[in-house]
Scaffold this motif. Structure first.
Motif, PDB file in Angstrom:
ATOM      1  N   TRP A 196       0.828  -1.204   0.000  1.00 44.70           N
ATOM      2  CA  TRP A 196       0.000   0.000   0.000  1.00 44.70           C
ATOM      3  C   TRP A 196       0.869   1.263   0.000  1.00 44.70           C
ATOM      4  CZ3 TRP A 196      -3.986  -1.449   4.384  1.00 44.70           C
ATOM      5  CH2 TRP A 196      -4.912  -2.382   3.886  1.00 44.70           C
ATOM      6  N   MET A 197       1.958   1.223   0.751  1.00 45.51           N
ATOM      7  CA  MET A 197       2.827   2.400   0.840  1.00 45.51           C
ATOM      8  C   MET A 197       3.494   2.705  -0.502  1.00 45.51           C
ATOM      9  SD  MET A 197       4.302   1.752   4.695  1.00 45.51           S
ATOM     10  CE  MET A 197       5.570   2.987   4.641  1.00 45.51           C
ATOM     11  N   LYS A 198       3.600   1.699  -1.376  1.00 45.24           N
ATOM     12  CA  LYS A 198       4.140   1.906  -2.721  1.00 45.24           C
ATOM     13  C   LYS A 198       3.066   2.371  -3.705  1.00 45.24           C
ATOM     14  CE  LYS A 198       7.672  -1.653  -2.154  1.00 45.24           C
ATOM     15  NZ  LYS A 198       8.080  -2.997  -2.551  1.00 45.24           N
ATOM     16  N   ASP A 199       1.800   2.177  -3.344  1.00 41.70           N
ATOM     17  CA  ASP A 199       0.681   2.564  -4.198  1.00 41.70           C
ATOM     18  C   ASP A 199       0.598   4.091  -4.247  1.00 41.70           C
ATOM     19  OD1 ASP A 199      -1.912   2.174  -5.610  1.00 41.70           O
ATOM     20  OD2 ASP A 199      -2.686   3.132  -3.780  1.00 41.70           O
ATOM     21  N   PRO A 200       0.593   4.697  -5.459  1.00 40.70           N
ATOM     22  CA  PRO A 200       0.587   6.162  -5.571  1.00 40.70           C
ATOM     23  C   PRO A 200      -0.585   6.837  -4.843  1.00 40.70           C
ATOM     24  CG  PRO A 200       1.057   5.169  -7.699  1.00 40.70           C
ATOM     25  CD  PRO A 200       0.688   4.054  -6.762  1.00 40.70           C
ATOM     26  N   GLU A 201      -1.764   6.271  -4.922  1.00 41.75           N
ATOM     27  CA  GLU A 201      -2.926   6.892  -4.278  1.00 41.75           C
ATOM     28  C   GLU A 201      -2.784   6.857  -2.748  1.00 41.75           C
ATOM     29  OE1 GLU A 201      -7.792   6.697  -4.391  1.00 41.75           O
ATOM     30  OE2 GLU A 201      -6.667   4.838  -4.747  1.00 41.75           O
ATOM     31  N   PHE A 202      -2.421   5.711  -2.207  1.00 39.85           N
ATOM     32  CA  PHE A 202      -2.236   5.559  -0.767  1.00 39.85           C
ATOM     33  C   PHE A 202      -1.106   6.471  -0.283  1.00 39.85           C
ATOM     34  CE2 PHE A 202      -0.429   3.637   3.022  1.00 39.85           C
ATOM     35  CZ  PHE A 202      -1.545   3.254   3.765  1.00 39.85           C
TER      36      PHE A 202
END
Length: 137
Positions: free
Chosen positions: A37-43
């Motif tokens: 999740w921390m790598k996900d741009p939106e998150f």
């Protein structure tokens, strides 16, 4: 989309009291999911945005108290009976506004040779020549 589990993870990350493993357990996912999740741009963008909001709030709170702090600091400088405390406070104040006060000056001779250096004999010879020119006139 930031769902309820991601929202909770963001909140726990911002609180910075739990380790990633503990956050994952609270949210009901495995630790790797939090890292994903921390790598996900939106998150990541949402987490960064909330961190910035916290920083901005802290800066506003700090700015609101700054005049009180500055007045207390200046009162300390003016009203202390300890001359060493006063000296240190004034030195800190001066350095914050005009920079570190140099304690010594260093002069370096950057000339490459001694051809421009005058000896006392050279000066005496020039003076004698000048005196000779003046007596000729």
């Amino acid at each position: 989309m930031i769902d309820a589990r991601k929202e909770k993870a963001i909140q726990l990350l911002l609180e910075a009291e739990l380790k990633i493993t503990e956050i994952a357990k609270e949210v009901g996912v495995v630790r790797q999911t939090i890292y994903d999740w921390m790598k996900d741009p939106e998150f990541s963008a949402e987490l960064d945005s909330r961190r910035q909001e916290i920083k901005d709030l802290g800066m506003r709170l700090f700015a609101n108290k700054f005049s009180v702090a500055a007045k207390r600091y200046w009162d300390l400088i003016e009203n202390t009976d300890n001359s060493e405390t006063q000296r240190k406070a004034l030195e800190y104040y001066m350095e914050r506004f005009i920079g570190k006060i140099p304690t010594k000056a260093e002069i370096t001779d950057t000339r490459e040779d001694d051809k421009d250096k005058l000896t006392p004999e050279d000066i005496e010879a020039e003076l004698a020549a000048l005196k000779g020119e003046q007596s000729d006139n």
